[in-house]
Design a protein around this motif. Structure first.
Motif, PDB file in Angstrom:
ATOM      1  N   ARG A 258     -45.547  -4.553 -17.553  1.00  0.00           N
ATOM      2  CA  ARG A 258     -46.328  -4.716 -18.791  1.00  0.00           C
ATOM      3  C   ARG A 258     -47.647  -3.989 -18.688  1.00  0.00           C
ATOM      4  O   ARG A 258     -48.116  -3.363 -19.644  1.00  0.00           O
ATOM      5  N   SER A 259     -48.268  -4.064 -17.507  1.00  0.00           N
ATOM      6  CA  SER A 259     -49.544  -3.392 -17.302  1.00  0.00           C
ATOM      7  C   SER A 259     -49.394  -1.880 -17.420  1.00  0.00           C
ATOM      8  O   SER A 259     -50.220  -1.206 -18.040  1.00  0.00           O
TER       9      SER A 259
ATOM     10  N   THR B 283     -48.881  -0.992 -21.098  1.00  0.00           N
ATOM     11  CA  THR B 283     -50.147  -1.072 -21.828  1.00  0.00           C
ATOM     12  C   THR B 283     -51.023   0.140 -21.523  1.00  0.00           C
ATOM     13  O   THR B 283     -51.613   0.742 -22.433  1.00  0.00           O
TER      14      THR B 283
ATOM     15  N   VAL C 221     -53.354  -2.731 -28.952  1.00  0.00           N
ATOM     16  CA  VAL C 221     -53.521  -3.680 -27.852  1.00  0.00           C
ATOM     17  C   VAL C 221     -54.773  -4.507 -28.115  1.00  0.00           C
ATOM     18  O   VAL C 221     -55.607  -4.169 -28.956  1.00  0.00           O
ATOM     19  N   SER C 222     -54.901  -5.590 -27.368  1.00  0.00           N
ATOM     20  CA  SER C 222     -56.080  -6.429 -27.523  1.00  0.00           C
ATOM     21  C   SER C 222     -57.282  -5.793 -26.831  1.00  0.00           C
ATOM     22  O   SER C 222     -57.142  -4.938 -25.947  1.00  0.00           O
TER      23      SER C 222
ATOM     24  N   SER D 251     -57.091  -6.450 -23.143  1.00  0.00           N
ATOM     25  CA  SER D 251     -56.143  -5.602 -22.417  1.00  0.00           C
ATOM     26  C   SER D 251     -56.733  -4.230 -22.141  1.00  0.00           C
ATOM     27  O   SER D 251     -56.566  -3.667 -21.058  1.00  0.00           O
TER      28      SER D 251
ATOM     29  N   HIS E 299     -59.469  -4.525 -19.497  1.00  0.00           N
ATOM     30  CA  HIS E 299     -58.885  -4.788 -18.179  1.00  0.00           C
ATOM     31  C   HIS E 299     -58.443  -3.478 -17.526  1.00  0.00           C
ATOM     32  O   HIS E 299     -58.621  -3.280 -16.318  1.00  0.00           O
ATOM     33  N   GLN E 300     -57.884  -2.577 -18.325  1.00  0.00           N
ATOM     34  CA  GLN E 300     -57.429  -1.286 -17.806  1.00  0.00           C
ATOM     35  C   GLN E 300     -58.595  -0.313 -17.620  1.00  0.00           C
ATOM     36  O   GLN E 300     -58.664   0.404 -16.614  1.00  0.00           O
TER      37      GLN E 300
END
Length: 203
Positions: A14-15, A18, A49-50, A53, A56-57
């Protein structure tokens, strides 16, 4: 198994998905809307995406655009039409045409936006320089393979490629504000003529 009953993707997968969506959105935004429009908010919206998210990346816009530099270099190299092993060399006209094609499309437009912006960001410049140098080296290698060993062995081949590449890059930049069919570029027959005058002399 129904769609709703499918197991969720593993966290790492998932990461990666994203991250891929965010980088794709960053490249599209750079190419279609320009550097100033490529904000984290706009890229988040395009990626679907949020905010969490994205952060975070990529904790900052610079982090995101540096990653876009790296992704663009990889994708531009992957887009080079490298000849198949054992394939015959192209003729001069089609080889020059292939060089011109490499300056078309969204990957080049996105890279151009980063070139223009990099003097105002030390971090972006530091990320861009080595990637562009390596990409340039790889493109020169593929161009030599496209023209074939006989033409690539000409003592003026490297200078010819450098001159044509530089000219094509400058002309391609004008397409950003003056879109037109690339196949109708009036300098294309001129570049071909220059290549013939130099390379045919060694034939």
């Amino acid at each position: 198994m129904t769609e709703s009953a499918r197991p969720a993707l593993p966290v790492q997968e998932r990461s990666r998905e994203t991250r891929r969506r965010i980088l794709d959105a960053a490249v599209t935004c750079l190419a279609d809307e320009g550097y100033s429009a490529a904000t984290t908010s706009r890229i988040q919206q395009m990626a679907g995406v949020s905010r969490g998210s994205l952060l975070h990346q990529f904790p900052s816009r610079e982090d995101l655009l540096v990653a876009a530099v790296q992704d663009l270099a990889r994708r531009r190299e992957g887009g080079i039409a490298e000849p198949e092993p054992g394939a015959p060399a192209r003729d001069i006209d089609s080889s020059v045409g292939l060089m011109w094609e490499s300056f078309q499309g969204p990957l080049f437009r996105a890279a151009m936006q980063l070139w223009v912006a990099s003097p105002h960001s030390a971090e972006l410049t530091a990320a861009l320089k080595p990637r562009e140098r390596e990409l340039g080296r790889r493109i020169r290698e593929v161009i030599a393979e496209v023209f074939g060993p006989a033409h690539a062995a000409h003592p003026d081949f490297d200078s010819l490629v450098a001159v044509i590449n530089t000219s094509m890059r400058g002309v391609a930049m004008t397409y950003l504000f003056d879109p037109r069919p690339a196949d109708d570029e009036p300098l294309l027959p001129v570049w071909r003529s220059i290549a013939h005058r130099i390379l045919d002399a060694s034939a």
